[in-house]
Motif scaffolding. Sequence first.
Motif, short mmCIF file in Angstrom:
data_model
loop_
_atom_site.label_atom_id
_atom_site.label_comp_id
_atom_site.label_asym_id
_atom_site.label_seq_id
_atom_site.Cartn_x
_atom_site.Cartn_y
_atom_site.Cartn_z
N LYS A 134 0.83 -1.21 0.00
CA LYS A 134 0.00 0.00 0.00
C LYS A 134 0.87 1.26 0.00
O LYS A 134 0.57 2.23 -0.71
CB LYS A 134 -0.92 -0.02 1.22
CG LYS A 134 -1.81 1.21 1.34
CD LYS A 134 -2.67 1.12 2.59
CE LYS A 134 -3.52 2.39 2.75
NZ LYS A 134 -4.34 2.33 4.00
N GLU A 135 1.93 1.26 0.78
CA GLU A 135 2.78 2.45 0.91
C GLU A 135 3.72 2.62 -0.28
O GLU A 135 4.00 3.73 -0.72
CB GLU A 135 3.56 2.40 2.22
CG GLU A 135 2.69 2.33 3.47
CD GLU A 135 1.78 3.53 3.63
OE1 GLU A 135 2.14 4.62 3.15
OE2 GLU A 135 0.70 3.37 4.22
N LYS B 42 2.62 4.57 -3.43
CA LYS B 42 2.65 6.03 -3.42
C LYS B 42 3.90 6.58 -4.11
O LYS B 42 3.93 7.75 -4.49
CB LYS B 42 2.57 6.54 -1.98
CG LYS B 42 1.27 6.17 -1.28
CD LYS B 42 1.27 6.61 0.16
CE LYS B 42 -0.01 6.18 0.88
NZ LYS B 42 -0.02 6.56 2.30
N LYS B 43 4.94 5.75 -4.26
CA LYS B 43 6.16 6.18 -4.97
C LYS B 43 6.30 5.44 -6.29
O LYS B 43 7.39 5.33 -6.85
CB LYS B 43 7.39 5.96 -4.08
CG LYS B 43 7.38 6.85 -2.84
CD LYS B 43 8.74 6.92 -2.19
CE LYS B 43 9.71 7.75 -2.99
NZ LYS B 43 10.98 7.98 -2.27
N THR C 198 3.36 1.31 11.15
CA THR C 198 4.12 2.56 11.11
C THR C 198 5.42 2.39 10.33
O THR C 198 5.82 3.27 9.57
CB THR C 198 4.44 3.02 12.55
OG1 THR C 198 3.22 3.19 13.28
CG2 THR C 198 5.20 4.34 12.55
N ALA D 260 5.89 0.28 7.90
CA ALA D 260 5.53 0.17 6.49
C ALA D 260 5.32 1.55 5.88
O ALA D 260 5.74 1.82 4.75
CB ALA D 260 4.27 -0.68 6.34
N LYS D 261 4.68 2.43 6.63
CA LYS D 261 4.47 3.80 6.15
C LYS D 261 5.81 4.48 5.91
O LYS D 261 6.02 5.16 4.90
CB LYS D 261 3.65 4.59 7.16
CG LYS D 261 3.46 6.05 6.76
CD LYS D 261 2.98 6.89 7.92
CE LYS D 261 2.97 8.36 7.53
NZ LYS D 261 2.68 9.25 8.68
N THR D 262 6.74 4.30 6.84
CA THR D 262 8.07 4.91 6.70
C THR D 262 8.82 4.33 5.52
O THR D 262 9.53 5.04 4.81
CB THR D 262 8.88 4.68 7.99
OG1 THR D 262 8.10 5.09 9.13
CG2 THR D 262 10.17 5.49 7.98
N GLY E 245 7.53 3.39 2.77
CA GLY E 245 7.01 4.05 1.58
C GLY E 245 7.64 5.40 1.36
O GLY E 245 7.88 5.82 0.22
N LEU E 246 7.95 6.10 2.43
CA LEU E 246 8.54 7.44 2.31
C LEU E 246 9.99 7.40 1.84
O LEU E 246 10.43 8.26 1.07
CB LEU E 246 8.48 8.16 3.67
CG LEU E 246 7.09 8.49 4.22
CD1 LEU E 246 7.21 9.04 5.63
CD2 LEU E 246 6.39 9.49 3.31
N GLU F 163 7.71 10.20 14.41
CA GLU F 163 6.47 9.89 13.72
C GLU F 163 5.34 9.86 14.73
O GLU F 163 5.31 9.01 15.62
CB GLU F 163 6.58 8.53 13.01
CG GLU F 163 5.32 8.09 12.30
CD GLU F 163 4.82 9.10 11.30
OE1 GLU F 163 3.72 9.63 11.52
OE2 GLU F 163 5.53 9.37 10.32
N ARG G 214 0.22 3.84 12.32
CA ARG G 214 -0.51 3.05 11.35
C ARG G 214 -0.66 1.63 11.88
O ARG G 214 0.08 1.21 12.76
CB ARG G 214 0.24 3.02 10.01
CG ARG G 214 0.36 4.37 9.32
CD ARG G 214 -0.99 4.86 8.82
NE ARG G 214 -0.89 6.14 8.15
CZ ARG G 214 -0.67 6.27 6.85
NH1 ARG G 214 -0.53 5.21 6.09
NH2 ARG G 214 -0.60 7.47 6.30
#
Length: 262
Positions: free
Chosen positions: A84-85, A88-89, A225, A227-229, A231-232, A246, A250
Amino acid sequence: MKVFASKEHLFPFYLILLFTNFQLSAVDILVKATTRDNYIRPIKSDGEFAEESYTFCKGKYYPYEYEKPEDIILFEEVAFALKKELTKKNYVNAEDPMGADCIFVVNWGQTNSRAEDDSYTKFSDDSDDSFDVLSVLDGYEAENKAKENAKIIGAVGLYEMHVYSLKRQQLEEASRHDRYFVNVVALSIDEIHKRPEGAKMPIPLWTQQLSLPAGRSKPEEAFGTLAKTAGLYSGENLVNAGFIREKEKRGIVRIGKLEFIE
């Protein structure tokens, strides 16, 4: 004695209280992200990265010491959150793994601050000798464990820093305490296929090593959380490992036991 507080005096107090609450609720995430020198992602006319397709590969899972079967974080749960993350890239999960550009190897779990093997307790000594054998073995084991953890979370650079460096102290503390982590290694599938027989695997296109303290959040929140990182910072190159704050947590989708209906 009476103490009077004006609104002017209370305002700084509220700011300090708000900042303290933020510090307690925020999470310190250690991020180590590197790219290969010649890895450059093409950019489209609209300024977005060109799509790169990938397929996941299950790496190694690191359980914590007293983990119960129901607490295990499954690879599928972590992969779903990462997918999912990464989208976004413009990293797109390939429908056909054989046609993917990259393979993302994922290692995940928890570092352990204590040794898993307690067999050295057989060296216990009841004499009055001031030389404590167990404490020496304990210290030796803890040091080895800290170095092993440093490799996992991307903090090995601490050993090249000045002994009194604040950054070194922070990384040492991170290495000596339990942390949830997710590591991702991106490899080119084309380079894997073209390498000579018997040759080593190609140098990764990019790597990520992400971790946060265990105990401050539930495992499903921690890995969400991370996983979100991921993605960044996927495909990014950071000079050194560093901590980020952070505040938003998540979660990951927990996969229950599968039941088959006849």
